[in-house]
Motif scaffolding. Structure first.
Motif, PDB file in Angstrom:
ATOM      1  N   LEU A  11       0.811  -1.209   0.000  1.00 40.22           N
ATOM      2  CA  LEU A  11       0.000   0.000   0.000  1.00 40.22           C
ATOM      3  C   LEU A  11       0.850   1.267   0.000  1.00 40.22           C
ATOM      4  O   LEU A  11       1.957   1.283   0.544  1.00 40.22           O
ATOM      5  CB  LEU A  11      -0.883   0.019   1.264  1.00 40.22           C
ATOM      6  CG  LEU A  11      -1.662  -1.268   1.559  1.00 40.22           C
ATOM      7  CD1 LEU A  11      -2.311  -1.170   2.938  1.00 40.22           C
ATOM      8  CD2 LEU A  11      -2.709  -1.525   0.479  1.00 40.22           C
ATOM      9  N   ILE A  12       0.331   2.315  -0.590  1.00 33.74           N
ATOM     10  CA  ILE A  12       0.918   3.645  -0.461  1.00 33.74           C
ATOM     11  C   ILE A  12      -0.105   4.490   0.290  1.00 33.74           C
ATOM     12  O   ILE A  12      -1.259   4.591  -0.131  1.00 33.74           O
ATOM     13  CB  ILE A  12       1.243   4.265  -1.837  1.00 33.74           C
ATOM     14  CG1 ILE A  12       2.226   3.373  -2.615  1.00 33.74           C
ATOM     15  CG2 ILE A  12       1.828   5.681  -1.655  1.00 33.74           C
ATOM     16  CD1 ILE A  12       2.560   3.865  -4.018  1.00 33.74           C
ATOM     17  N   ASN A  13       0.325   5.058   1.413  1.00 33.74           N
ATOM     18  CA  ASN A  13      -0.590   5.817   2.289  1.00 33.74           C
ATOM     19  C   ASN A  13      -1.848   5.027   2.622  1.00 33.74           C
ATOM     20  O   ASN A  13      -2.963   5.556   2.611  1.00 33.74           O
ATOM     21  CB  ASN A  13      -0.927   7.176   1.656  1.00 33.74           C
ATOM     22  CG  ASN A  13       0.297   8.078   1.597  1.00 33.74           C
ATOM     23  OD1 ASN A  13       1.244   7.907   2.371  1.00 33.74           O
ATOM     24  ND2 ASN A  13       0.299   9.025   0.679  1.00 33.74           N
ATOM     25  N   GLY A  14      -1.650   3.729   2.861  1.00 37.29           N
ATOM     26  CA  GLY A  14      -2.747   2.889   3.336  1.00 37.29           C
ATOM     27  C   GLY A  14      -3.702   2.404   2.260  1.00 37.29           C
ATOM     28  O   GLY A  14      -4.679   1.728   2.574  1.00 37.29           O
ATOM     29  N   ARG A  15      -3.422   2.755   0.994  1.00 39.42           N
ATOM     30  CA  ARG A  15      -4.377   2.384  -0.048  1.00 39.42           C
ATOM     31  C   ARG A  15      -3.708   1.627  -1.189  1.00 39.42           C
ATOM     32  O   ARG A  15      -2.587   1.974  -1.583  1.00 39.42           O
ATOM     33  CB  ARG A  15      -5.030   3.643  -0.627  1.00 39.42           C
ATOM     34  CG  ARG A  15      -5.812   4.415   0.422  1.00 39.42           C
ATOM     35  CD  ARG A  15      -6.708   5.445  -0.205  1.00 39.42           C
ATOM     36  NE  ARG A  15      -5.936   6.560  -0.777  1.00 39.42           N
ATOM     37  CZ  ARG A  15      -6.510   7.687  -1.185  1.00 39.42           C
ATOM     38  NH1 ARG A  15      -7.822   7.840  -1.099  1.00 39.42           N
ATOM     39  NH2 ARG A  15      -5.781   8.651  -1.699  1.00 39.42           N
ATOM     40  N   PRO A  16      -4.392   0.627  -1.735  1.00 38.96           N
ATOM     41  CA  PRO A  16      -3.877  -0.042  -2.934  1.00 38.96           C
ATOM     42  C   PRO A  16      -4.283   0.743  -4.185  1.00 38.96           C
ATOM     43  O   PRO A  16      -5.147   1.618  -4.130  1.00 38.96           O
ATOM     44  CB  PRO A  16      -4.590  -1.396  -2.905  1.00 38.96           C
ATOM     45  CG  PRO A  16      -5.897  -1.127  -2.237  1.00 38.96           C
ATOM     46  CD  PRO A  16      -5.656   0.018  -1.264  1.00 38.96           C
ATOM     47  N   PHE A  17      -3.670   0.411  -5.302  1.00 39.33           N
ATOM     48  CA  PHE A  17      -3.957   1.079  -6.569  1.00 39.33           C
ATOM     49  C   PHE A  17      -5.426   0.965  -6.945  1.00 39.33           C
ATOM     50  O   PHE A  17      -6.054  -0.074  -6.772  1.00 39.33           O
ATOM     51  CB  PHE A  17      -3.102   0.452  -7.680  1.00 39.33           C
ATOM     52  CG  PHE A  17      -3.370   1.035  -9.040  1.00 39.33           C
ATOM     53  CD1 PHE A  17      -3.095   2.369  -9.295  1.00 39.33           C
ATOM     54  CD2 PHE A  17      -3.906   0.255 -10.062  1.00 39.33           C
ATOM     55  CE1 PHE A  17      -3.341   2.919 -10.541  1.00 39.33           C
ATOM     56  CE2 PHE A  17      -4.155   0.801 -11.318  1.00 39.33           C
ATOM     57  CZ  PHE A  17      -3.881   2.130 -11.550  1.00 39.33           C
ATOM     58  N   ASP A  18      -5.964   2.064  -7.459  1.00 38.01           N
ATOM     59  CA  ASP A  18      -7.327   2.062  -7.979  1.00 38.01           C
ATOM     60  C   ASP A  18      -7.308   2.928  -9.238  1.00 38.01           C
ATOM     61  O   ASP A  18      -7.053   4.128  -9.166  1.00 38.01           O
ATOM     62  CB  ASP A  18      -8.280   2.645  -6.927  1.00 38.01           C
ATOM     63  CG  ASP A  18      -9.720   2.729  -7.445  1.00 38.01           C
ATOM     64  OD1 ASP A  18      -9.951   2.473  -8.641  1.00 38.01           O
ATOM     65  OD2 ASP A  18     -10.590   3.073  -6.631  1.00 38.01           O
ATOM     66  N   VAL A  19      -7.562   2.295 -10.376  1.00 41.23           N
ATOM     67  CA  VAL A  19      -7.456   3.014 -11.649  1.00 41.23           C
ATOM     68  C   VAL A  19      -8.491   4.136 -11.735  1.00 41.23           C
ATOM     69  O   VAL A  19      -8.334   5.078 -12.513  1.00 41.23           O
ATOM     70  CB  VAL A  19      -7.543   2.028 -12.844  1.00 41.23           C
ATOM     71  CG1 VAL A  19      -8.972   1.531 -13.026  1.00 41.23           C
ATOM     72  CG2 VAL A  19      -7.003   2.644 -14.124  1.00 41.23           C
ATOM     73  N   ASN A  20      -9.530   4.074 -10.905  1.00 37.78           N
ATOM     74  CA  ASN A  20     -10.555   5.117 -10.924  1.00 37.78           C
ATOM     75  C   ASN A  20     -10.284   6.250  -9.935  1.00 37.78           C
ATOM     76  O   ASN A  20     -11.118   7.130  -9.749  1.00 37.78           O
ATOM     77  CB  ASN A  20     -11.929   4.509 -10.625  1.00 37.78           C
ATOM     78  CG  ASN A  20     -12.320   3.529 -11.708  1.00 37.78           C
ATOM     79  OD1 ASN A  20     -12.198   3.822 -12.893  1.00 37.78           O
ATOM     80  ND2 ASN A  20     -12.747   2.337 -11.303  1.00 37.78           N
ATOM     81  N   THR A  79       2.484  -5.173  -8.479  1.00 35.59           N
ATOM     82  CA  THR A  79       1.370  -6.030  -8.878  1.00 35.59           C
ATOM     83  C   THR A  79       0.353  -6.144  -7.748  1.00 35.59           C
ATOM     84  O   THR A  79      -0.849  -6.215  -7.987  1.00 35.59           O
ATOM     85  CB  THR A  79       1.913  -7.426  -9.246  1.00 35.59           C
ATOM     86  OG1 THR A  79       2.882  -7.254 -10.285  1.00 35.59           O
ATOM     87  CG2 THR A  79       0.820  -8.351  -9.726  1.00 35.59           C
ATOM     88  N   MET A  80       0.850  -6.134  -6.506  1.00 37.97           N
ATOM     89  CA  MET A  80      -0.048  -6.273  -5.356  1.00 37.97           C
ATOM     90  C   MET A  80      -0.413  -4.917  -4.771  1.00 37.97           C
ATOM     91  O   MET A  80      -0.515  -4.766  -3.562  1.00 37.97           O
ATOM     92  CB  MET A  80       0.585  -7.192  -4.332  1.00 37.97           C
ATOM     93  CG  MET A  80       0.723  -8.613  -4.874  1.00 37.97           C
ATOM     94  SD  MET A  80       1.302  -9.805  -3.643  1.00 37.97           S
ATOM     95  CE  MET A  80       3.037  -9.478  -3.602  1.00 37.97           C
ATOM     96  N   GLY A  81      -0.566  -3.907  -5.613  1.00 39.06           N
ATOM     97  CA  GLY A  81      -1.222  -2.677  -5.209  1.00 39.06           C
ATOM     98  C   GLY A  81      -0.395  -1.421  -5.039  1.00 39.06           C
ATOM     99  O   GLY A  81      -0.958  -0.339  -4.876  1.00 39.06           O
ATOM    100  N   MET A  82       0.956  -1.525  -5.024  1.00 34.92           N
ATOM    101  CA  MET A  82       1.759  -0.371  -4.627  1.00 34.92           C
ATOM    102  C   MET A  82       1.972   0.604  -5.788  1.00 34.92           C
ATOM    103  O   MET A  82       3.083   0.795  -6.285  1.00 34.92           O
ATOM    104  CB  MET A  82       3.087  -0.854  -4.054  1.00 34.92           C
ATOM    105  CG  MET A  82       3.740   0.137  -3.121  1.00 34.92           C
ATOM    106  SD  MET A  82       5.115  -0.614  -2.252  1.00 34.92           S
ATOM    107  CE  MET A  82       4.531  -0.551  -0.566  1.00 34.92           C
TER     108      MET A  82
END
Ligand code: C2O
Ligand code: CU
Length: 461
Positions: free
Chosen positions: A352-361, A450-453
């Motif tokens: 995670l970056i700042n507690g959040r995984p990647f979100d294309v939206n 791949t796992m969200g970062m």
């Protein structure tokens, strides 16, 4: 210093004090180094056009076998040499059966050509990528950035080196021509029958190290100076390189090109996606010498040898390393501060970056053109001792602090990827100049990415 570097090596890794016997099936130094020649473009009035077909190919890697790999035009580690001020257009035709989104890592390119995961080229399709080459000379590389296939496309071999030259650098007396050699480094698991075994992280039992696709090769050199452009295309492997018994070489450039001044060094860290350039003077070795480049960061049972230089002849050497290479970049005064906390969540198995995984939206933030920002990147993973890196697309940056102290002379030039050890932090200055649009930023350890970062920033006026 070496001690400082070693203190920063993640726990669980073994520092090889002495060269050890290789424990893998292939003996080291039986295969010559592949030295790629620059691809030949079609020269059009105002740009150079390349056609790159991404496709599978059976390539000889281990002696006596072939390996099915993913390539540009059928070859591992191809090389493109471009010149500042002369645009390059690449027509990528995708003959793989997975999507591919071509990204010029380190490139200052408009959003439509940046390889955003939403711009994937589907199997059987093609697309034009425009690289304006307005930036300063540097060594870059080309890899996939598609949504789900990128880690595997890189691991399976699709990585090209992209060298940008400029007149100011050409005027320096650095080694040139056949004495300026690109070395793509990576790890790979290849079975005795040649099968390349995919692993997201790249760490597997007794991997082999490849240099330009050659397994632990030897390279015959003249007793003079060489410039080596090291590019780490590994999914997650860091190389902490040492030459011979710890002999001196000269560190001259990083991701974004030449350092302000050369730095005499005995150890060189090359983290995934980073580029480091050095000059090695083989004139101090008698003809007949063999000098091993090895990595000091290995897992138990791994052989440390990467490449052997065989000094086979003498040669004239008009080259030299000037005391000043390129003025230090002035990125201005920051007016915006941002924090990036990098962490792993064992419950969700996400990075995670700042507690959040990647979100294309989701757009994570919107930098304004003409603004300098100060970013603090903090690695929170002390419990898991996982290193993380930060790679923003589009703009180079300068590392100004490590753990609150001024960064050293080896980080005084332009960078685009910075690695931060568990519990540590780095502060960088980054200036947003001209292109608007959506660009990625992420950790370049492919498993983490791949796992969200990853996140996205939209540059706005
Ligand atoms: Cu090598 Cu998103 O980059
Ligand atoms: Cu990471």
């Amino acid at each position: 210093t070496a001690a400082g570097v070693l203190a920063a090596v993640p726990a669980g890794l073994v520092i090889a004090a002495q060269p050890r016997q290789a424990t893998e099936p292939t003996r080291p130094f039986t295969v010559p180094l592949r030295v790629p020649r620059p691809l030949r473009p079609v020269r059009l009035a105002d740009h150079d056009l390349y056609r790159l077909t991404t496709r599978e190919a059976d390539v000889a890697i281990l002696p006596g076998t072939t390996s099915r790999v993913r390539t540009f035009n059928g070859a591992l580690s191809p090389l493109i040499v471009a010149r500042r001020g002369r645009p390059v257009v690449i027509e990528q035709a995708n003959a793989l059966d997975v999507p591919f989104s071509m990204h010029l890592h380190g490139g200052h390119v408009p959003a439509h050509s940046d390889g955003h995961p939403d711009n994937e080229v589907a199997p059987g399709r093609s697309r034009l990528f425009h690289y304006p080459n307005t930036q300063l000379a540097s060594t870059m590389w080309v890899h996939d950035h598609s949504h789900h296939a990128h880690a595997e496309n890189i691991y399976r071999g699709a990585a090209a080196t992209y060298v940008l030259t400029d007149p100011a650098e050409d005027r320096l007396p650095l080694p040139k021509g056949q004495y300026d050699v690109t070395l793509q480094l990576r790890d790979a698991k290849i079975e005795e029958n040649g099968t390349l075994v995919y692993d997201l992280h790249g760490f597997q039992d007794r991997p082999t190290f490849l240099v330009n696709g050659s397994p632990r090769p030897y390279f015959e050199v003249a007793a003079r100076k060489y410039r080596f452009r090291l590019v780490n295309t590994s999914n997650e492997r860091a190389f902490v390189l040492r030459l011979g018994e710890g002999e001196e070489f000269t560190h001259i450039a990083t991701d974004g090109g030449l350092l302000p001044a050369p730095v005499p060094s005995r150890i060189l860290q090359v983290w995934p996606a980073e580029r480091q350039e050095i000059v090695v003077d083989f004139s101090k070795y008698p003809v007949g010498s063999k000098v091993v480049l090895q990595t000091m960061m290995t897992f138990p049972g791994e052989a440390p040898e990467v490449l052997r230089f065989d000094v086979v002849r003498s040669a004239a050497d008009p080259s030299s390393v000037p005391g000043r290479l390129r003025p230090a970049p002035d990125l201005g005064t920051p007016t915006v501060e941002r924090q990036f906390a990098m962490s792993f969540d064992p419950a969700s198995q996400q990075h995670l970056i700042n507690g959040r995984p990647f979100d294309v939206n989701r757009v994570d933030f919107r930098p304004r053109l003409g603004t300098t920002e100060s970013w603090t990147i903090e690695n929170k993973d002390t419990a898991f001792t996982i290193p993380h890196s930060m790679h923003p697309h589009l703009e180079h940056f300068r590392v100004v602090e490590r753990n609150g102290k001024p960064a050293g002379p080896s980080e005084a030039g332009l960078k685009d990827t910075v690695t931060v050890m568990p519990g540590e932090s780095a502060r960088i200055l980054i200036r947003f100049t001209d292109y608007t649009g959506m660009f990625m930023f992420h950790c370049h350890l492919m498993g983490h990415l791949t796992m969200g970062m990853m996140g996205q920033m939209e540059m706005v006026r």
